[in-house]
Design a protein around this motif. Structure first.
Motif, short mmCIF file in Angstrom:
data_model
loop_
_atom_site.label_atom_id
_atom_site.label_comp_id
_atom_site.label_asym_id
_atom_site.label_seq_id
_atom_site.Cartn_x
_atom_site.Cartn_y
_atom_site.Cartn_z
N SER A 93 32.99 45.82 56.41
CA SER A 93 33.17 45.58 55.04
C SER A 93 33.63 44.15 54.93
CB SER A 93 34.40 46.65 54.64
OG SER A 93 35.68 46.17 55.28
N VAL A 94 33.86 43.74 53.76
CA VAL A 94 34.52 42.45 53.32
C VAL A 94 35.80 42.73 52.83
CG1 VAL A 94 32.39 41.19 53.47
CG2 VAL A 94 33.23 42.26 51.12
N GLN A 95 36.70 41.74 52.65
CA GLN A 95 38.14 41.91 52.16
C GLN A 95 38.32 40.31 51.57
OE1 GLN A 95 40.88 43.29 54.98
NE2 GLN A 95 40.51 45.41 54.34
N LEU A 96 38.99 40.38 50.31
CA LEU A 96 39.35 39.09 49.45
C LEU A 96 40.37 38.47 50.26
CD1 LEU A 96 38.94 40.40 45.93
CD2 LEU A 96 37.40 38.84 47.19
N THR A 97 40.36 37.19 50.31
CA THR A 97 41.46 36.34 50.83
C THR A 97 42.35 36.19 49.68
OG1 THR A 97 40.53 34.40 49.95
CG2 THR A 97 39.76 35.20 52.46
N GLU A 98 43.50 35.61 49.78
CA GLU A 98 44.59 35.36 48.67
C GLU A 98 43.76 34.55 47.48
OE1 GLU A 98 47.53 35.80 46.07
OE2 GLU A 98 47.06 37.02 47.72
N GLU A 99 43.07 33.48 47.86
CA GLU A 99 42.25 32.76 47.10
C GLU A 99 41.16 33.37 46.42
OE1 GLU A 99 44.37 30.35 50.17
OE2 GLU A 99 43.05 31.80 50.23
N GLY A 100 40.58 34.45 47.32
CA GLY A 100 39.44 35.21 46.47
C GLY A 100 39.99 36.32 45.64
N ARG A 101 41.30 36.67 45.73
CA ARG A 101 41.76 37.63 44.62
C ARG A 101 41.86 36.91 43.27
NH1 ARG A 101 44.02 40.20 49.28
NH2 ARG A 101 45.95 38.75 49.38
N GLN A 102 42.48 35.76 43.45
CA GLN A 102 42.82 34.93 42.36
C GLN A 102 41.46 34.58 41.75
OE1 GLN A 102 45.28 31.55 43.24
NE2 GLN A 102 46.95 32.90 44.25
N PHE A 103 40.46 34.21 42.33
CA PHE A 103 39.16 33.80 41.83
C PHE A 103 38.76 34.82 41.22
CE2 PHE A 103 34.95 32.12 42.41
CZ PHE A 103 34.83 31.05 41.58
N HIS A 104 38.69 36.14 41.63
CA HIS A 104 37.87 37.36 41.47
C HIS A 104 38.44 37.55 40.05
CE1 HIS A 104 37.70 41.70 41.00
NE2 HIS A 104 36.48 41.48 41.17
N GLU A 105 39.66 37.52 39.71
CA GLU A 105 40.28 37.89 38.48
C GLU A 105 39.64 37.18 37.33
OE1 GLU A 105 42.00 40.13 35.61
OE2 GLU A 105 41.66 40.68 37.71
N ARG A 106 39.69 35.81 37.59
CA ARG A 106 38.90 34.75 36.49
C ARG A 106 37.46 35.21 36.56
NH1 ARG A 106 41.90 30.31 35.78
NH2 ARG A 106 40.40 29.74 34.12
N CYS A 107 36.86 35.27 37.38
CA CYS A 107 35.42 35.39 37.43
C CYS A 107 34.98 36.73 36.49
CB CYS A 107 34.70 35.82 38.94
SG CYS A 107 34.86 34.04 39.69
N ARG A 108 35.88 37.75 37.03
CA ARG A 108 35.53 39.13 36.53
C ARG A 108 35.74 38.94 34.85
NH1 ARG A 108 38.88 42.80 34.29
NH2 ARG A 108 40.45 41.63 34.64
N ARG A 109 36.72 38.17 34.30
CA ARG A 109 36.99 38.02 32.93
C ARG A 109 35.90 37.19 32.25
NH1 ARG A 109 42.52 37.04 34.19
NH2 ARG A 109 42.41 34.83 33.97
N ILE A 110 35.24 36.21 33.19
CA ILE A 110 34.24 35.50 32.49
C ILE A 110 33.08 36.22 32.43
CG2 ILE A 110 32.51 33.43 33.10
CD1 ILE A 110 34.84 32.06 34.64
N LEU A 111 32.71 37.12 33.29
CA LEU A 111 31.37 37.81 33.29
C LEU A 111 31.87 39.11 32.06
CD1 LEU A 111 30.53 38.34 37.01
CD2 LEU A 111 29.67 37.16 35.35
N GLU A 112 32.97 39.38 32.01
CA GLU A 112 33.05 40.45 30.96
C GLU A 112 33.07 39.65 29.40
OE1 GLU A 112 37.17 42.06 31.41
OE2 GLU A 112 36.40 43.65 32.80
#
Length: 294
Positions: free
Chosen positions: A55-74
């Motif tokens: 599996s893969v797990q998000l780093t702390e930076e990845g968690r922050q970036f994921h939230e921004r990217c998710r909103r962009i794609l939405e």
């Protein structure tokens, strides 16, 4: 892959927990998804994910970036949907709430709207109660005053004036006031807000606001149509919107009291629940109201 595809690969991997699952969703190989995420990390200069064989797990930076990217794609999905909706014909049931007095300015606009949007079925609810648009499945509400609910957005409609009126019979019996201070010696017919129970203050100049406290209220009611009826029957002076009494003033059945001295501009607003995807029927009706039926 371009940058947008790289963001999509990263977001889908973060949500699915593996490159394999993300690849199945995106119709790509796990290797292609993994390389896209690696190139994104290289471009950003930061590790976004911890990899393991399972599996893969998000780093702390990845968690922050994921939230921004998710909103962009939405937002991108919503923009595409909105573009599609913009070309769609308004159709379906449209539930609209308006104050009881609202039928005076709303009904003249309805026939033209239904002719322009024949696939819309209007369901009008006239009430002075503040409805909950979400709980009561109301698409649009017509309201005046402040908009305290942050879940709602609004668009201003045509302005109106609050003014004082009385029947010619009443003014002949009691002598028409010539100054704001003389209102305290007259009989007041006043509107009581259904939601708060408070009496509507008359629109007096700032230096004469104390007169509101000294008004002799002979009749108070929570229905402005009944208020107009009382004024027409000579009960006293009433404060009403100009669109409600326009015909009565023109016919001489009511007279404006202290014209030029007492009045207040007001405005109704069309309000609806904040949404990224405003439906064609809501947009069409709001545009029709705001344009005065054009």
């Amino acid at each position: 892959m371009d940058k947008l595809s790289g963001l999509l690969a990263f977001v889908r991997t973060a949500e699915r927990g593996s490159f394999v699952a993300a690849g199945r969703d995106l119709a790509l190989s796990a290797s292609a998804v993994g390389k896209a995420v690696a190139r994104l990390e290289e471009e950003l200069g930061v590790r976004l994910m911890h990899r393991s064989t399972r599996s893969v797990q998000l780093t702390e930076e990845g968690r922050q970036f994921h939230e921004r990217c998710r909103r962009i794609l939405e937002d991108l999905d919503d923009a595409r949907a909105q573009l599609g909706r913009a070309t769609a014909a308004p159709r379906g049931r449209l539930r609209v709430s308006a104050p009881i007095v609202g039928h005076h300015f709303l009904m003249p606009l309805v026939p033209g709207f239904l002719a322009a949007c024949p696939e819309v079925e209007l369901d009008l609810v006239f009430t002075d109660r503040t409805v909950d648009l979400i709980e009561e499945s109301v698409d649009i509400a017509i309201r005046s005053g402040a908009l305290p609910d942050s879940r709602l957005v609004s668009r201003p409609l045509n302005a109106f004036r609050l003014l004082l009126c009385a029947s010619p019979d009443y003014l002949a019996r009691r002598r028409a006031p010539t100054d704001v201070t003389e209102l305290a010696s007259h009989v007041a017919v006043r509107f009581r807000h259904p939601n708060t129970g408070k009496l509507l203050d008359w629109p007096l100049p700032p230096e004469s606001q104390e007169v509101n406290a000294r008004l002799r209220t002979a009749l108070a009611c929570n229905n402005i149509e009944a208020l107009k009826s009382a004024a027409l029957r000579g009960v006293g002076i009433a404060c009403m919107p100009d669109f409600l009494v326009r015909e009565e003033l023109a016919a001489g059945r009511l007279c404006e009291v202290l014209p030029g001295q007492v009045s207040l501009s007001g405005r109704f607003n069309a309000v609806w629940v904040s949404s990224r995807q405003l439906s064609p029927k809501v947009r069409a009706f709001v545009d029709w109201l705001a344009g005065g039926g054009r």
